[in-house]
Design an enzyme around this catalytic site. Structure first.
Site, PDB file in Angstrom:
ATOM      1  N   HIS A 139      97.779 -56.990 -27.123  1.00 11.97           N
ATOM      2  CA  HIS A 139      98.444 -55.769 -26.655  1.00 11.97           C
ATOM      3  C   HIS A 139      99.747 -55.576 -27.431  1.00 11.97           C
ATOM      4  O   HIS A 139     100.439 -56.554 -27.741  1.00 11.97           O
ATOM      5  CB  HIS A 139      98.717 -55.871 -25.146  1.00 11.97           C
ATOM      6  N   GLU A 167      95.016 -48.095 -29.040  1.00 10.69           N
ATOM      7  CA  GLU A 167      96.211 -47.678 -28.302  1.00 10.69           C
ATOM      8  C   GLU A 167      97.332 -47.356 -29.288  1.00 10.69           C
ATOM      9  O   GLU A 167      98.050 -48.259 -29.724  1.00 10.69           O
ATOM     10  CB  GLU A 167      96.688 -48.805 -27.386  1.00 10.69           C
TER      11      GLU A 167
HETATM   12  P1  PGA Z   1      99.986 -46.719 -20.131  1.00 14.49           P
HETATM   13  O1  PGA Z   1      99.704 -48.184 -20.750  1.00 14.49           O
HETATM   14  O2  PGA Z   1      98.671 -46.255 -19.550  1.00 14.49           O
HETATM   15  O3  PGA Z   1     101.026 -46.953 -19.079  1.00 14.49           O
HETATM   16  O4  PGA Z   1     100.433 -45.866 -21.246  1.00 14.49           O
HETATM   17  C1  PGA Z   1      98.530 -48.467 -21.431  1.00 14.49           C
HETATM   18  C2  PGA Z   1      98.574 -49.874 -21.938  1.00 14.49           C
HETATM   19  O5  PGA Z   1      99.653 -50.354 -22.262  1.00 14.49           O
HETATM   20  O6  PGA Z   1      97.548 -50.557 -22.020  1.00 14.49           O
END
Ligand code: PGA
Length: 246
Positions: A92, A165
């Site tokens: 992440h 992401e």
């Molecule tokens: P968020 O986070 O939905 O709060 O933007 C997503 C993540 O960090 O996996």
């Protein structure tokens, strides 16, 4: 394939009772038409795991070694047989920003596969890269895939889950354009297929909420979502799960 929705609770909530209550309520919403994973903080894994009947349990990270002298780490060995964890989020961006390197991530992916855990590998570019154009973002992500899957080749038949992401979309309230994320998902699948990683599932993550979930799931190459903030708000998360049902 069913859509996969992952609740990444990060360092929330503040107490095990609250974690259990939210997990129970989410679990109640899960049908056979969607896969839902709840990834609470380590100390709540056991308690949350005990109440899940439909949703699956996930960890937010893990260490690549078995048991041993690794102060502060949690090994895959403690997660899987003992806590019944089935999924693990790896790489992440919040962990990368604290110093997790591609080499560490590659070791974790390999160890997760050995352990029979389903790795959810997170990739995504920072804003300054995307501002150079979409192709710059694709190049950045492909480079991450190359490094982070460096040791994963022998497990090519294992289902691969990649969460795209874009870093600037995480926690910002402003999600990516679903069409651009879908294009990125296609590029990720193409990259994986060319290296014989079969059955790649690509999730989108970054400010997914009730109001935008359907637009992402309308894209056929987006196979689910990794949800942070909205996974802590029952009404929001319920709407995301509903939108994901096929
Ligand atoms: P968020 O986070 O939905 O709060 O933007 C997503 C993540 O960090 O996996």
């Amino acid at each position: 394939m069913k859509r996969l929705i992952v609740a990444n609770w990060k360092a929330n909530p503040d107490a095990p009772g609250r974690a259990e209550l939210l997990a129970r309520k989410i679990d109640y919403l899960v049908s056979k038409k969607v896969d839902v994973v709840i990834a609470p903080p380590f100390p709540f894994l056991e308690r949350v795991g005990r109440v899940l009947k439909h949703a699956k349990l996930g960890a937010q990270s893990m260490f690549w070694e078995d048991i041993g002298p690794w102060t502060g780490e949690v090994s895959w060995h403690q997660l899987r047989p003992h806590l019944k964890v089935q999924y693990v989020i790896i790489g992440h961006s919040e962990r990368r920003s604290l110093g997790e390197t591609d080499e560490m991530i590659a070791k974790k992916v390999k160890a997760a596969h050995y352990a029979g855990l389903k790795a959810i590998l997170c990739v995504g570019e920072p804003k300054k890269i995307r501002s150079r154009g979409f192709n710059a973002a694709v190049g950045y992500v492909e480079n991450q895939l190359k490094r982070d899957l460096a040791y994963a080749r022998p497990f090519a038949n294992y289902p691969f889950i990649i969460a795209y992401e874009p870093i600037w979309a995480i926690g910002s309230g402003k999600a990516d354009d679903p069409k651009e994320s879908a294009e990125m998902a296609r590029r990720i699948k193409k990259w994986c297929a060319a290296r014989s990683f079969k059955r790649t599932q690509v999730l989108y993550g970054g400010s997914v909420k009730a109001a935008n979930a359907r637009a992402f799931f309308a894209e056929k190459d987006i196979d689910g979502a990794l949800v942070g903030g909205a996974s802590l708000v029952l009404k929001e998360f319920a709407a995301i799960i509903r939108a994901a049902v096929r």
